[in-house]
Design a protein around this motif. Sequence first.
Motif, PDB file in Angstrom:
ATOM      1  N   MET A 182       0.841  -1.207   0.000  1.00 48.37           N
ATOM      2  CA  MET A 182       0.000   0.000   0.000  1.00 48.37           C
ATOM      3  C   MET A 182       0.871   1.249   0.000  1.00 48.37           C
ATOM      4  SD  MET A 182      -2.917   0.828   2.858  1.00 48.37           S
ATOM      5  CE  MET A 182      -1.818   1.450   4.093  1.00 48.37           C
ATOM      6  N   SER A 183       0.380   2.266  -0.671  1.00 49.29           N
ATOM      7  CA  SER A 183       0.978   3.594  -0.580  1.00 49.29           C
ATOM      8  C   SER A 183       0.557   4.191   0.763  1.00 49.29           C
ATOM      9  CB  SER A 183       0.448   4.428  -1.750  1.00 49.29           C
ATOM     10  OG  SER A 183       0.663   5.792  -1.504  1.00 49.29           O
ATOM     11  N   VAL A 184       1.508   4.811   1.492  1.00 49.77           N
ATOM     12  CA  VAL A 184       1.217   5.285   2.849  1.00 49.77           C
ATOM     13  C   VAL A 184       1.205   6.814   2.956  1.00 49.77           C
ATOM     14  CG1 VAL A 184       2.111   5.337   5.237  1.00 49.77           C
ATOM     15  CG2 VAL A 184       2.117   3.197   3.959  1.00 49.77           C
ATOM     16  N   SER A 185       2.215   7.476   2.385  1.00 42.47           N
ATOM     17  CA  SER A 185       2.356   8.924   2.592  1.00 42.47           C
ATOM     18  C   SER A 185       3.016   9.558   1.378  1.00 42.47           C
ATOM     19  CB  SER A 185       3.207   9.157   3.851  1.00 42.47           C
ATOM     20  OG  SER A 185       3.771  10.445   3.878  1.00 42.47           O
ATOM     21  N   LEU A 186       2.575  10.792   1.068  1.00 43.27           N
ATOM     22  CA  LEU A 186       3.156  11.515  -0.074  1.00 43.27           C
ATOM     23  C   LEU A 186       4.333  12.375   0.373  1.00 43.27           C
ATOM     24  CD1 LEU A 186       2.496  11.757  -3.104  1.00 43.27           C
ATOM     25  CD2 LEU A 186       1.063  13.726  -2.559  1.00 43.27           C
ATOM     26  N   ASP A 187       4.257  12.919   1.609  1.00 43.89           N
ATOM     27  CA  ASP A 187       5.324  13.789   2.114  1.00 43.89           C
ATOM     28  C   ASP A 187       5.631  13.434   3.559  1.00 43.89           C
ATOM     29  OD1 ASP A 187       7.167  15.764   2.464  1.00 43.89           O
ATOM     30  OD2 ASP A 187       5.687  17.363   2.760  1.00 43.89           O
ATOM     31  N   PRO A 188       6.620  12.591   3.850  1.00 45.96           N
ATOM     32  CA  PRO A 188       7.554  11.983   2.904  1.00 45.96           C
ATOM     33  C   PRO A 188       6.898  10.826   2.144  1.00 45.96           C
ATOM     34  CG  PRO A 188       7.960  11.128   5.091  1.00 45.96           C
ATOM     35  CD  PRO A 188       6.873  12.154   5.232  1.00 45.96           C
ATOM     36  N   LYS A 189       7.555  10.375   1.088  1.00 45.04           N
ATOM     37  CA  LYS A 189       7.007   9.293   0.267  1.00 45.04           C
ATOM     38  C   LYS A 189       7.286   7.941   0.930  1.00 45.04           C
ATOM     39  CE  LYS A 189       6.798  12.173  -3.679  1.00 45.04           C
ATOM     40  NZ  LYS A 189       6.984  13.344  -2.779  1.00 45.04           N
ATOM     41  N   LEU A 190       6.191   7.323   1.423  1.00 43.51           N
ATOM     42  CA  LEU A 190       6.314   6.061   2.166  1.00 43.51           C
ATOM     43  C   LEU A 190       5.374   5.017   1.585  1.00 43.51           C
ATOM     44  CD1 LEU A 190       6.107   7.457   5.832  1.00 43.51           C
ATOM     45  CD2 LEU A 190       8.200   6.894   4.563  1.00 43.51           C
ATOM     46  N   VAL A 191       5.814   3.758   1.606  1.00 45.62           N
ATOM     47  CA  VAL A 191       4.963   2.623   1.229  1.00 45.62           C
ATOM     48  C   VAL A 191       5.061   1.577   2.338  1.00 45.62           C
ATOM     49  CG1 VAL A 191       5.271   2.997  -1.262  1.00 45.62           C
ATOM     50  CG2 VAL A 191       6.802   1.417  -0.060  1.00 45.62           C
ATOM     51  N   VAL A 192       4.148   0.581   2.306  1.00 49.53           N
ATOM     52  CA  VAL A 192       4.222  -0.514   3.280  1.00 49.53           C
ATOM     53  C   VAL A 192       4.056  -1.855   2.575  1.00 49.53           C
ATOM     54  CG1 VAL A 192       1.748  -0.427   3.898  1.00 49.53           C
ATOM     55  CG2 VAL A 192       3.373  -1.351   5.531  1.00 49.53           C
ATOM     56  N   VAL A 193       4.799  -2.856   3.039  1.00 45.61           N
ATOM     57  CA  VAL A 193       4.579  -4.244   2.625  1.00 45.61           C
ATOM     58  C   VAL A 193       4.427  -5.077   3.896  1.00 45.61           C
ATOM     59  CG1 VAL A 193       5.715  -4.220   0.346  1.00 45.61           C
ATOM     60  CG2 VAL A 193       7.082  -4.692   2.390  1.00 45.61           C
ATOM     61  N   SER A 194       3.612  -6.133   3.810  1.00 44.12           N
ATOM     62  CA  SER A 194       3.350  -6.990   4.966  1.00 44.12           C
ATOM     63  C   SER A 194       3.905  -8.381   4.674  1.00 44.12           C
ATOM     64  CB  SER A 194       1.831  -7.046   5.194  1.00 44.12           C
ATOM     65  OG  SER A 194       1.539  -7.906   6.262  1.00 44.12           O
ATOM     66  N   ILE A 195       4.836  -8.822   5.514  1.00 42.48           N
ATOM     67  CA  ILE A 195       5.549 -10.080   5.242  1.00 42.48           C
ATOM     68  C   ILE A 195       5.262 -11.092   6.352  1.00 42.48           C
ATOM     69  CG2 ILE A 195       7.833 -11.126   4.805  1.00 42.48           C
ATOM     70  CD1 ILE A 195       7.044  -8.972   2.704  1.00 42.48           C
ATOM     71  N   LEU A 198       4.977  -5.567   9.305  1.00 41.58           N
ATOM     72  CA  LEU A 198       4.796  -4.493   8.321  1.00 41.58           C
ATOM     73  C   LEU A 198       6.101  -3.720   8.215  1.00 41.58           C
ATOM     74  CD1 LEU A 198       1.337  -3.072   9.515  1.00 41.58           C
ATOM     75  CD2 LEU A 198       1.778  -4.982   8.001  1.00 41.58           C
ATOM     76  N   PHE A 199       6.585  -3.583   7.002  1.00 42.28           N
ATOM     77  CA  PHE A 199       7.809  -2.811   6.763  1.00 42.28           C
ATOM     78  C   PHE A 199       7.425  -1.504   6.082  1.00 42.28           C
ATOM     79  CE2 PHE A 199       9.333  -7.098   7.153  1.00 42.28           C
ATOM     80  CZ  PHE A 199      10.517  -6.960   7.867  1.00 42.28           C
ATOM     81  N   ILE A 200       7.736  -0.389   6.744  1.00 43.27           N
ATOM     82  CA  ILE A 200       7.499   0.919   6.137  1.00 43.27           C
ATOM     83  C   ILE A 200       8.773   1.294   5.380  1.00 43.27           C
ATOM     84  CG2 ILE A 200       6.871   3.340   6.532  1.00 43.27           C
ATOM     85  CD1 ILE A 200       4.735   1.496   7.626  1.00 43.27           C
ATOM     86  N   GLY A 201       8.606   1.583   4.096  1.00 40.63           N
ATOM     87  CA  GLY A 201       9.766   1.919   3.263  1.00 40.63           C
ATOM     88  C   GLY A 201       9.717   3.362   2.819  1.00 40.63           C
ATOM     89  N   LYS A 202      10.847   4.073   3.011  1.00 41.31           N
ATOM     90  CA  LYS A 202      10.964   5.435   2.479  1.00 41.31           C
ATOM     91  C   LYS A 202      11.491   5.312   1.058  1.00 41.31           C
ATOM     92  CE  LYS A 202      13.102   9.856   3.381  1.00 41.31           C
ATOM     93  NZ  LYS A 202      14.259  10.482   3.985  1.00 41.31           N
ATOM     94  N   VAL A 203      10.794   5.927   0.113  1.00 39.33           N
ATOM     95  CA  VAL A 203      11.121   5.732  -1.299  1.00 39.33           C
ATOM     96  C   VAL A 203      12.413   6.464  -1.668  1.00 39.33           C
ATOM     97  CG1 VAL A 203      10.287   6.100  -3.658  1.00 39.33           C
ATOM     98  CG2 VAL A 203       8.687   5.374  -1.873  1.00 39.33           C
TER      99      VAL A 203
END
Length: 159
Positions: free
Chosen positions: A37-50, A125-130
């Motif tokens: 999922m896309s999480v945030s635009l500022d900063p640009k963050l996404v999440v993956v669930s493993i 859940l891993f939050i990734g900064k793009v």
Amino acid sequence: MDDRLFRDAMGKFATGVTVVTTQDENEIHGMTANAFMSVSLDPKLVVVSIGHKARFLPKVQKSKKFAVNILAADQKKYSMAFAGQLKEEIEIVFDQLAGLPVLPGSLAQVSCEVVAEHVEGDHTLFIGKVLDINVTDGDPLIFYSGKYRELVECEIKTV
Ligand code: FAD
Ligand code: NAD
């Protein structure tokens, strides 16, 4: 509650399909995931669930980085391969984006550094900064009710 009921219900949410990739020294590891999922635009963050049984989990915990490859309609084979559903091993020549291996031909490649990890039940859940992104035109691979599908454009009729 029955697991099958939960999976049947979650399967009614049509998603795209991604392969998440990471690299530990010279070893590249990939895993099919639709919990993205896309999480945030500022900063640009996404999440993956493993899932906690996935071999991918300790690898991303160690490398602290991952790339999300959003699959095109003609990449079903990659989805099956990285979910362990193909008998034969396939050899892949990965491209590189911001120091991460990415799948050639994906609709979008999104390289990230892990900025947070949240354990929730049997997944993390891993939050990734793009760090960097590549985008290509094309149709997506779709996963719905446990089956692969392709998009069909619907004609909206106005009276
Ligand atoms: P492994 O068995 O270690 O790897 C999976 C496969 O990828 C193996 O066949 C391996 O040979 C191949 N592979 C790995 N690296 C390479 C490489 N460098 N070159 C070539 N082949 C390689 N699970 C989740 O936890 N979260 C999700 O969001 C999720 N979504 C899914 C969505 C779909 C549509 C499907 C089909 C499965 C999903 N899964 C998800 C399940 C998950 O993909 C599988 O359980 C997967 O096998 C677990 O990964 P692993 O790292 O343990 O697998
Ligand atoms: P399925 O009917 O198991 O999946 C339908 C939906 O249920 C998925 O889209 C997902 O939202 C949810 N789901 C399935 N397994 C889950 C799990 N372990 N944890 C959390 N949510 C889950 O479809 P399928 O074709 O039988 O799936 C193939 C394999 O991939 C199965 O082993 C399935 O467990 C796994 N899978 C795991 C996840 C995940 O861990 N988030 C997501 C999709 C598929």
